[in-house]
Design a protein around this motif. Sequence first.
Motif, PDB file in Angstrom:
ATOM      1  N   ALA A 163     -30.879  12.784  16.507  1.00  0.00           N
ATOM      2  CA  ALA A 163     -31.890  13.175  17.491  1.00  0.00           C
ATOM      3  C   ALA A 163     -32.649  14.410  17.012  1.00  0.00           C
ATOM      4  O   ALA A 163     -33.865  14.538  17.230  1.00  0.00           O
ATOM      5  CB  ALA A 163     -31.228  13.446  18.843  1.00  0.00           C
ATOM      6  N   ILE A 164     -31.926  15.305  16.333  1.00  0.00           N
ATOM      7  CA  ILE A 164     -32.568  16.520  15.817  1.00  0.00           C
ATOM      8  C   ILE A 164     -33.425  16.207  14.604  1.00  0.00           C
ATOM      9  O   ILE A 164     -34.538  16.726  14.461  1.00  0.00           O
ATOM     10  CB  ILE A 164     -31.490  17.569  15.468  1.00  0.00           C
ATOM     11  CG1 ILE A 164     -30.741  17.991  16.733  1.00  0.00           C
ATOM     12  CG2 ILE A 164     -32.113  18.785  14.793  1.00  0.00           C
ATOM     13  CD1 ILE A 164     -29.572  18.912  16.470  1.00  0.00           C
ATOM     14  N   THR A 165     -32.949  15.349  13.699  1.00  0.00           N
ATOM     15  CA  THR A 165     -33.740  15.022  12.510  1.00  0.00           C
ATOM     16  C   THR A 165     -34.996  14.232  12.872  1.00  0.00           C
ATOM     17  O   THR A 165     -36.015  14.345  12.186  1.00  0.00           O
ATOM     18  CB  THR A 165     -32.898  14.224  11.491  1.00  0.00           C
ATOM     19  OG1 THR A 165     -32.447  13.006  12.096  1.00  0.00           O
ATOM     20  CG2 THR A 165     -31.705  15.037  11.023  1.00  0.00           C
ATOM     21  N   HIS A 166     -34.935  13.447  13.937  1.00  0.00           N
ATOM     22  CA  HIS A 166     -36.105  12.661  14.345  1.00  0.00           C
ATOM     23  C   HIS A 166     -37.150  13.494  15.104  1.00  0.00           C
ATOM     24  O   HIS A 166     -38.339  13.174  15.059  1.00  0.00           O
ATOM     25  CB  HIS A 166     -35.678  11.487  15.230  1.00  0.00           C
ATOM     26  CG  HIS A 166     -35.202  10.287  14.476  1.00  0.00           C
ATOM     27  ND1 HIS A 166     -33.984  10.253  13.832  1.00  0.00           N
ATOM     28  CD2 HIS A 166     -35.783   9.072  14.267  1.00  0.00           C
ATOM     29  CE1 HIS A 166     -33.824   9.069  13.266  1.00  0.00           C
ATOM     30  NE2 HIS A 166     -34.895   8.330  13.506  1.00  0.00           N
ATOM     31  N   ALA A 167     -36.687  14.518  15.821  1.00  0.00           N
ATOM     32  CA  ALA A 167     -37.588  15.247  16.721  1.00  0.00           C
ATOM     33  C   ALA A 167     -38.824  15.807  16.011  1.00  0.00           C
ATOM     34  O   ALA A 167     -39.954  15.598  16.481  1.00  0.00           O
ATOM     35  CB  ALA A 167     -36.827  16.359  17.440  1.00  0.00           C
ATOM     36  N   PRO A 168     -38.692  16.530  14.879  1.00  0.00           N
ATOM     37  CA  PRO A 168     -39.911  17.055  14.232  1.00  0.00           C
ATOM     38  C   PRO A 168     -40.852  15.943  13.762  1.00  0.00           C
ATOM     39  O   PRO A 168     -42.081  16.103  13.807  1.00  0.00           O
ATOM     40  CB  PRO A 168     -39.366  17.859  13.036  1.00  0.00           C
ATOM     41  CG  PRO A 168     -37.948  18.151  13.374  1.00  0.00           C
ATOM     42  CD  PRO A 168     -37.481  16.979  14.173  1.00  0.00           C
ATOM     43  N   GLY A 174     -45.413  11.280  14.315  1.00  0.00           N
ATOM     44  CA  GLY A 174     -45.486  10.125  15.193  1.00  0.00           C
ATOM     45  C   GLY A 174     -44.307   9.195  14.962  1.00  0.00           C
ATOM     46  O   GLY A 174     -43.260   9.599  14.452  1.00  0.00           O
ATOM     47  N   GLU A 175     -44.471   7.944  15.343  1.00  0.00           N
ATOM     48  CA  GLU A 175     -43.408   6.960  15.188  1.00  0.00           C
ATOM     49  C   GLU A 175     -43.089   6.755  13.709  1.00  0.00           C
ATOM     50  O   GLU A 175     -43.966   6.426  12.920  1.00  0.00           O
ATOM     51  CB  GLU A 175     -43.847   5.628  15.804  1.00  0.00           C
ATOM     52  CG  GLU A 175     -42.791   4.546  15.782  1.00  0.00           C
ATOM     53  CD  GLU A 175     -41.742   4.750  16.858  1.00  0.00           C
ATOM     54  OE1 GLU A 175     -40.632   4.214  16.688  1.00  0.00           O
ATOM     55  OE2 GLU A 175     -42.031   5.426  17.865  1.00  0.00           O
ATOM     56  N   PRO A 176     -41.826   6.945  13.298  1.00  0.00           N
ATOM     57  CA  PRO A 176     -41.492   6.753  11.883  1.00  0.00           C
ATOM     58  C   PRO A 176     -41.472   5.272  11.507  1.00  0.00           C
ATOM     59  O   PRO A 176     -41.058   4.425  12.296  1.00  0.00           O
ATOM     60  CB  PRO A 176     -40.097   7.373  11.755  1.00  0.00           C
ATOM     61  CG  PRO A 176     -39.517   7.277  13.122  1.00  0.00           C
ATOM     62  CD  PRO A 176     -40.661   7.404  14.080  1.00  0.00           C
ATOM     63  N   GLY A 177     -41.915   4.984  10.295  1.00  0.00           N
ATOM     64  CA  GLY A 177     -41.821   3.639   9.772  1.00  0.00           C
ATOM     65  C   GLY A 177     -40.405   3.351   9.301  1.00  0.00           C
ATOM     66  O   GLY A 177     -39.530   4.222   9.344  1.00  0.00           O
ATOM     67  N   PHE A 183     -34.495   7.300   6.234  1.00  0.00           N
ATOM     68  CA  PHE A 183     -34.245   8.643   5.719  1.00  0.00           C
ATOM     69  C   PHE A 183     -33.718   9.563   6.823  1.00  0.00           C
ATOM     70  O   PHE A 183     -32.745  10.307   6.620  1.00  0.00           O
ATOM     71  CB  PHE A 183     -35.525   9.231   5.128  1.00  0.00           C
ATOM     72  CG  PHE A 183     -35.409  10.680   4.757  1.00  0.00           C
ATOM     73  CD1 PHE A 183     -34.756  11.075   3.609  1.00  0.00           C
ATOM     74  CD2 PHE A 183     -35.954  11.658   5.587  1.00  0.00           C
ATOM     75  CE1 PHE A 183     -34.635  12.417   3.278  1.00  0.00           C
ATOM     76  CE2 PHE A 183     -35.843  13.001   5.266  1.00  0.00           C
ATOM     77  CZ  PHE A 183     -35.175  13.381   4.108  1.00  0.00           C
ATOM     78  N   LEU A 184     -34.344   9.522   8.001  1.00  0.00           N
ATOM     79  CA  LEU A 184     -33.949  10.402   9.099  1.00  0.00           C
ATOM     80  C   LEU A 184     -32.570  10.035   9.641  1.00  0.00           C
ATOM     81  O   LEU A 184     -31.783  10.927   9.991  1.00  0.00           O
ATOM     82  CB  LEU A 184     -34.995  10.324  10.216  1.00  0.00           C
ATOM     83  CG  LEU A 184     -36.400  10.803   9.831  1.00  0.00           C
ATOM     84  CD1 LEU A 184     -37.399  10.464  10.936  1.00  0.00           C
ATOM     85  CD2 LEU A 184     -36.410  12.302   9.556  1.00  0.00           C
ATOM     86  N   MET A 185     -32.276   8.746   9.710  1.00  0.00           N
ATOM     87  CA  MET A 185     -30.952   8.316  10.157  1.00  0.00           C
ATOM     88  C   MET A 185     -29.884   8.750   9.150  1.00  0.00           C
ATOM     89  O   MET A 185     -28.853   9.323   9.522  1.00  0.00           O
ATOM     90  CB  MET A 185     -30.930   6.796  10.314  1.00  0.00           C
ATOM     91  CG  MET A 185     -31.798   6.258  11.447  1.00  0.00           C
ATOM     92  SD  MET A 185     -31.104   6.553  13.083  1.00  0.00           S
ATOM     93  CE  MET A 185     -29.760   5.373  13.087  1.00  0.00           C
ATOM     94  N   GLY A 186     -30.137   8.472   7.871  1.00  0.00           N
ATOM     95  CA  GLY A 186     -29.169   8.857   6.846  1.00  0.00           C
ATOM     96  C   GLY A 186     -28.957  10.355   6.788  1.00  0.00           C
ATOM     97  O   GLY A 186     -27.830  10.823   6.574  1.00  0.00           O
ATOM     98  N   ALA A 187     -30.041  11.116   7.008  1.00  0.00           N
ATOM     99  CA  ALA A 187     -29.917  12.575   6.974  1.00  0.00           C
ATOM    100  C   ALA A 187     -28.950  13.080   8.032  1.00  0.00           C
ATOM    101  O   ALA A 187     -28.176  14.017   7.786  1.00  0.00           O
ATOM    102  CB  ALA A 187     -31.295  13.219   7.166  1.00  0.00           C
ATOM    103  N   GLY A 188     -28.974  12.465   9.219  1.00  0.00           N
ATOM    104  CA  GLY A 188     -28.057  12.897  10.272  1.00  0.00           C
ATOM    105  C   GLY A 188     -26.604  12.750   9.864  1.00  0.00           C
ATOM    106  O   GLY A 188     -25.790  13.662  10.053  1.00  0.00           O
TER     107      GLY A 188
END
Length: 221
Positions: A163-168, A174-177, A183-188
Amino acid sequence: MTKATWLVPTGLIALSFVPMAAGTIRLVELGGGGTRTPDNARFFDQPLPVVLHIISASVFLLLGAFQFSPGLRRRRAGWHRVAGRLLIPLGIVAALTGLWMSVMYDLPPADGTLVMLERLLFGTVMAVALGLGFAAARRRDIPTHSAWVTRGYAIGLGAGTQAITHAPWFLFVGEPGPSARAFLMGAGWVINLAVAEWAIRRRRAKSQQRPSHSAPVPATP
């Protein structure tokens, strides 16, 4: 109890607030308070895995947070053991139902194949880590038990960090592809595992520095 006793559990509960709140909303939706849409149709068609996942993961995250308080471990060792016997099965159920949904549900439009593969990978690692932690506890290998259960909890807490990696990204882009979302999911998950490894190494270093005549402090989550 000192403030330090509650510092880590409070932080972990705060981090897990978003996924637990989202899960509660989903349960209300499935219980009759929501409208069926193309985005949530898969949950209405097969509600069992998502209901089991939400309940098991929420209890695992909430109750598990208190296992990381050294003060509580010292003063409530019996509670720590009883809670651990409940938490490991709950964590494994959360991991396995996550795998179930990844395989059986239709792939959401926002997700790509890479996100599905990440869920399969980290869900499998979570289940294996908790299983190894249980096996280590059975043979009284407490440091190994602590390390593996810490890793399992870190993966289970991935949704909070995601949730934190997606927020910025949502705020500024906007909506990530599919690629950005992967990338954002894996980063979490990677961030949580990195913090878990740091905590494991820190506990080991403190244990090695403790005088041999002092009574060992249980360090299991």
